[in-house]
Design an enzyme around this catalytic site. Structure first.
Site, PDB file in Angstrom:
ATOM      1  N   HIS A   1      -7.421  -5.432   0.286  1.00  0.00           N
ATOM      2  CA  HIS A   1      -6.225  -4.462   0.064  1.00  0.00           C
ATOM      3  C   HIS A   1      -5.986  -5.594   2.310  1.00  0.00           C
ATOM      4  O   HIS A   1      -5.952  -4.583   2.994  1.00  0.00           O
ATOM      5  CB  HIS A   1      -6.512  -3.460   1.245  1.00  0.00           C
ATOM      6  CG  HIS A   1      -5.544  -2.468   0.896  1.00  0.00           C
ATOM      7  ND1 HIS A   1      -5.321  -1.772  -0.100  1.00  0.00           N
ATOM      8  CD2 HIS A   1      -4.764  -1.531   1.328  1.00  0.00           C
ATOM      9  CE1 HIS A   1      -4.473  -0.944  -0.228  1.00  0.00           C
ATOM     10  NE2 HIS A   1      -4.749  -0.950   1.155  1.00  0.00           N
TER      11      HIS A   1
ATOM     12  N   SER B   1       0.744  -0.995  -0.139  1.00  0.00           N
ATOM     13  CA  SER B   1      -0.137   0.183  -0.373  1.00  0.00           C
ATOM     14  C   SER B   1       0.443   1.207   0.189  1.00  0.00           C
ATOM     15  O   SER B   1       2.175   1.624  -0.658  1.00  0.00           O
ATOM     16  CB  SER B   1      -0.939  -0.198   1.177  1.00  0.00           C
ATOM     17  OG  SER B   1      -2.111   1.292   1.245  1.00  0.00           O
TER      18      SER B   1
ATOM     19  N   ASP C   1      -9.689  -5.953  -4.233  1.00  0.00           N
ATOM     20  CA  ASP C   1      -8.608  -4.534  -4.130  1.00  0.00           C
ATOM     21  C   ASP C   1      -9.705  -3.247  -4.072  1.00  0.00           C
ATOM     22  O   ASP C   1      -9.858  -3.186  -4.435  1.00  0.00           O
ATOM     23  CB  ASP C   1      -7.818  -4.062  -3.782  1.00  0.00           C
ATOM     24  CG  ASP C   1      -7.048  -3.070  -3.132  1.00  0.00           C
ATOM     25  OD1 ASP C   1      -7.578  -2.825  -2.066  1.00  0.00           O
ATOM     26  OD2 ASP C   1      -6.312  -2.997  -3.124  1.00  0.00           O
TER      27      ASP C   1
END
Length: 285
Positions: A260, A102, A232
């Site tokens: 995610h 991320s 995601d």
């Protein structure tokens, strides 16, 4: 597993390492508001068992690293990038393979552009391309965006943990069951170790990436692997696909039904992909 507190330039960065220091180094960078514990210990051990020296660390304002007053972070995104090299210096490592999740994947992208001689390869997981206009990309999930609009009391253990359980549920993929009990136990442990999450709200500054990196991704020469869940809801797959398409010879791997997250059910696929990428980049070098 062994720990090392790196003290340099007025900053303390808490780190832990796994495996043999004589093996190729692999540095893990976690995302926003997340301590190094979000790289699970078993995940790190499995990576180390592939013949890698694995290092994870707390970014500033997370875990046991230097904390700043809420709303007054004494650092920028560029400092977060330079902290990558501070960690390597603390271990006496000239260059390493980097894995970023991320926001950590964004830090890794700029590290690879800024100091390519110190980045042997980059694996970017569930991240977004730095310096690219993403306004026309598919939007984040509506339920997750509505959740993000709610403000938690980050200094209150029960409220913060409850909020992040909901966040984890909303960002989970569709292929695996959500483990609420395990998530709660982890968050309570992480909250206690970090002394609360209020300081971590300073990580909002890390999304202020300078204009100097706009349109620079095609300059990346570091071998790049992009892993992205097909479900995601934070950064839909277009983000990962664009990153891989922009960097020459990058490889894109879909995690079917992945969200995610680093779900244990996906660890073997993720670890194997990282291991193969590292091995291939070592042959290229």
């Amino acid at each position: 597993m062994s720990g090392l507190m790196i003290r340099t330039d007025g900053v303390e960065l808490a780190t832990q390492s796994f495996g043999n220091p004589n093996q190729p180094p692999l540095l893990l960078i976690m995302g926003g508001m997340a301590s190094m514990l979000w790289w699970p210990e078993e995940f790190c051990r499995r990576l180390a068992e592939r013949g890698r020296f694995v290092i994870r660390y707390d970014q500033r304002d997370s875990g046991l690293s230097t904390k700043y007053p809420p709303g007054r972070p004494g650092y920028t995104f560029e400092d977060a990038v330079d902290d990558v090299f501070r960690v390597l210096d603390g271990y006496g490592i000239p260059n390493a393979h980097i894995v970023g999740f991320s926001l950590g994947g964004m830090v890794g992208q700029v590290a690879a552009l800024k100091r390519p001689e110190r980045v042997l390869s980059l694996t970017a997981i569930s991240t977004s391309p730095v310096g690219v206009n993403t306004s026309h990309f598919p939007p984040s999930g509506e339920a997750w965006l509505e959740h993000m609009a709610v403000e938690a009391d980050w200094s209150d253990r029960a409220d913060a943990v409850a909020y992040l359980i909901d966040d984890a549920r909303l960002t989970a993929g569709t292929a695996r069951p959500f483990d609420e009990a395990g998530t709660r136990a982890f968050l309570e442990r992480d909250f206690d170790r970090s002394g609360g999450y209020l300081n971590a709200t300073n990580h909002s500054v890390l999304f202020e990436i300078g204009e100097s990196w706009r349109g620079r991704l095609d300059e990346m020469k570091v071998p790049l692997l992009v892993l992205h869940g097909t479900a995601d809801p934070v950064f839909p797959p277009t983000h990962g696909e664009t990153l891989a398409r922009t960097v020459t010879d990058a490889k894109f791997v879909k995690i079917e039904g992945g969200g995610h997250e680093l779900h244990p059910g996906d660890w073997e696929e993720i670890i194997s992909a990282i291991d193969e990428h590292v091995a291939r980049s070592m042959c290229i070098k």
